[in-house]
Design a protein around this motif. Structure first.
Motif, mmCIF file in Angstrom:
data_model
loop_
_atom_site.group_PDB
_atom_site.id
_atom_site.type_symbol
_atom_site.label_atom_id
_atom_site.label_comp_id
_atom_site.label_asym_id
_atom_site.label_seq_id
_atom_site.Cartn_x
_atom_site.Cartn_y
_atom_site.Cartn_z
ATOM 1 N N VAL A 119 0.837 -1.203 0.000
ATOM 2 C CA VAL A 119 0.000 0.000 0.000
ATOM 3 C C VAL A 119 0.873 1.254 0.000
ATOM 4 C CG1 VAL A 119 -1.790 1.283 1.240
ATOM 5 C CG2 VAL A 119 -1.855 -1.212 1.192
ATOM 6 N N ARG A 122 1.925 1.956 -3.543
ATOM 7 C CA ARG A 122 0.854 2.590 -4.327
ATOM 8 C C ARG A 122 0.644 4.043 -3.890
ATOM 9 N NH1 ARG A 122 0.890 1.790 -8.576
ATOM 10 N NH2 ARG A 122 2.986 1.216 -7.957
ATOM 11 N N HIS A 123 0.755 4.285 -2.600
ATOM 12 C CA HIS A 123 0.625 5.653 -2.068
ATOM 13 C C HIS A 123 1.690 6.555 -2.646
ATOM 14 C CE1 HIS A 123 1.620 8.792 0.945
ATOM 15 N NE2 HIS A 123 0.307 8.881 1.060
ATOM 16 N N ILE A 214 -2.097 0.982 7.001
ATOM 17 C CA ILE A 214 -2.761 0.725 5.719
ATOM 18 C C ILE A 214 -3.988 1.622 5.541
ATOM 19 C CG2 ILE A 214 -4.176 -0.986 4.502
ATOM 20 C CD1 ILE A 214 -2.149 -3.098 5.352
ATOM 21 N N TYR A 218 -4.471 4.518 2.717
ATOM 22 C CA TYR A 218 -5.599 4.484 1.792
ATOM 23 C C TYR A 218 -6.413 5.775 1.872
ATOM 24 C CZ TYR A 218 -5.395 -0.209 -0.185
ATOM 25 O OH TYR A 218 -5.034 -1.303 -0.912
ATOM 26 N N ILE A 221 -4.621 8.104 -0.253
ATOM 27 C CA ILE A 221 -4.817 7.731 -1.660
ATOM 28 C C ILE A 221 -6.180 8.209 -2.149
ATOM 29 C CG2 ILE A 221 -5.180 5.767 -3.217
ATOM 30 C CD1 ILE A 221 -3.011 4.263 -1.644
ATOM 31 N N CYS A 241 -9.262 0.413 -4.645
ATOM 32 C CA CYS A 241 -9.040 0.694 -3.227
ATOM 33 C C CYS A 241 -10.065 -0.032 -2.351
ATOM 34 C CB CYS A 241 -9.106 2.193 -2.960
ATOM 35 S SG CYS A 241 -7.675 3.114 -3.575
ATOM 36 N N SER A 242 -11.337 0.003 -2.766
ATOM 37 C CA SER A 242 -12.380 -0.629 -1.963
ATOM 38 C C SER A 242 -12.163 -2.133 -1.870
ATOM 39 C CB SER A 242 -13.754 -0.329 -2.551
ATOM 40 O OG SER A 242 -13.870 -0.856 -3.864
ATOM 41 N N HIS A 244 -9.271 -3.737 -2.085
ATOM 42 C CA HIS A 244 -8.112 -3.958 -1.217
ATOM 43 C C HIS A 244 -8.488 -3.770 0.249
ATOM 44 C CE1 HIS A 244 -4.928 -3.124 -4.560
ATOM 45 N NE2 HIS A 244 -5.812 -4.026 -4.912
ATOM 46 N N ILE A 245 -9.271 -2.734 0.530
ATOM 47 C CA ILE A 245 -9.667 -2.448 1.908
ATOM 48 C C ILE A 245 -10.540 -3.574 2.466
ATOM 49 C CG2 ILE A 245 -11.059 -0.922 3.362
ATOM 50 C CD1 ILE A 245 -10.098 1.411 1.620
#
Length: 311
Positions: A119, A122-123, A214, A218, A221, A241-242, A244-245
């Motif tokens: 994460v 990606r951030h 994390i 997010y 992000i 994102c959703s 992954h979360i």
């Protein structure tokens, strides 16, 4: 006398789901299929990333390491569970039990921190796109990939040792499908207070902290996504994102319930199914196989294979 008591238990019996005898075959089939899908899916990810140079980027480097970790993670417990479901032999030696406990929890902690690293990558890519390439050099990627393994296999030593030093003088039946800290602590005939506290502290440091990191990343992000132009880009980013979360919440949520306050509940084995089998099997699809770039590479490889076969 104390030493004699400790040596009375030479092996443990993993009860697993033996109180559901009518469902043993069904559980075996479902678990076996899930295990096969997990191994094949994660192996496919590693093969695809290695086969195409366009995927030789930091993101896919971490994803391939994560896929390898998932294969190891499920292989520590699932084969024993499969054997347990179809055979009468539900025994595991004392040393084998603690070896399984240590490796399983070490890999679990490694996964917690590796997810945080992914994460973070990606951030960084979204919030610092111009500096991303220089920051995420090959050396930095290797360091970030190795660090979770070192943390995992070092910190888990503490609760494992404290639990192994407990007295086990009988009974020796674990109400679980693998050796874990809370069931063993509950089975001990000596005071497990130090072991329980070390488990809670380790879980807080290795499960709760990465999860908070994390979620925080997010949130940043999502804020960055709001600044994107075009609804298509926003929708794709929010979808990713959703997903992954949701997966991270399932993994971390169940792990937090089981380890932060280890009570050895009868429901732990059902919660353990979530983070030992369910999330590992859907992770390949969430993190990679639904990715447009991976789909493109996969289609290209299939076309190449078809052309080779027709020659």
């Amino acid at each position: 006398m104390k030493e004699d008591n400790r040596t009375m238990v030479k092996e443990f019996i993993l009860l697993a789901f033996s109180n559901f005898p009518q469902h043993q075959l069904l559980l075996f089939i479902v678990t076996l299929l899930t295990y096969i899908i997990c191994i094949m899916g994660n192996t496919a990810i590693i093969a695809i990333v290695q086969a195409d140079i366009s995927l030789h980027t930091p993101m896919y480097f971490f994803i391939s390491i994560f896929a390898f970790l998932e294969i190891l993670f499920v292989s520590v417990t699932v084969p024993k569970l499969l054997a347990n479901l179809i055979t009468a032999n539900k025994r595991i030696t004392f040393s084998g039990c603690f070896a399984q406990l240590y490796v399983f929890n070490a890999l679990g902690v490694t996964e917690c921190y590796l997810l945080a690293v992914m994460v973070f990558d990606r951030h960084l890519a979204i919030n610092k796109p111009l500096q991303y390439s220089s920051i995420m050099s090959h050396g930095t990627c290797v360091l970030l990939a190795v660090a979770p393994w070192l943390i995992g296999f070092l910190v888990v030593i503490i609760p494992t040792v404290f639990t192994a030093l407990l007295d086990f003088c009988g009974p020796n039946e674990l109400n679980h499908f693998f050796c874990d800290l809370a069931p063993l602590q509950k089975l001990s005939c000596s005071d497990p207070y130090v072991s329980v506290i070390s488990t809670s502290c380790t879980a807080t440091f290795d499960v709760v902290v990465p999860f908070i990191i994390i979620i925080s990343l997010y949130m940043h992000i999502i804020v960055a996504v709001f600044k994107l132009k075009g609804d298509v880009g926003k929708q794709k980013a929010f979808s990713t994102c959703s997903s992954h979360i949701i997966v991270a919440s399932l993994f971390y949520g169940t792990a937090i319930i089981v380890y932060v306050n280890p009570m050895g509940s009868q429901y732990d084995r059902f919660l353990a199914l979530m983070y030992t089998i369910f999330t590992p099997v859907i992770n390949p699809f969430i993190y990679t196989l639904r990715n447009r770039e991976v789909k493109g590479v996969l289609k290209k490889k299939i076309r190449q294979l078809q052309q080779f076969c027709y020659k």
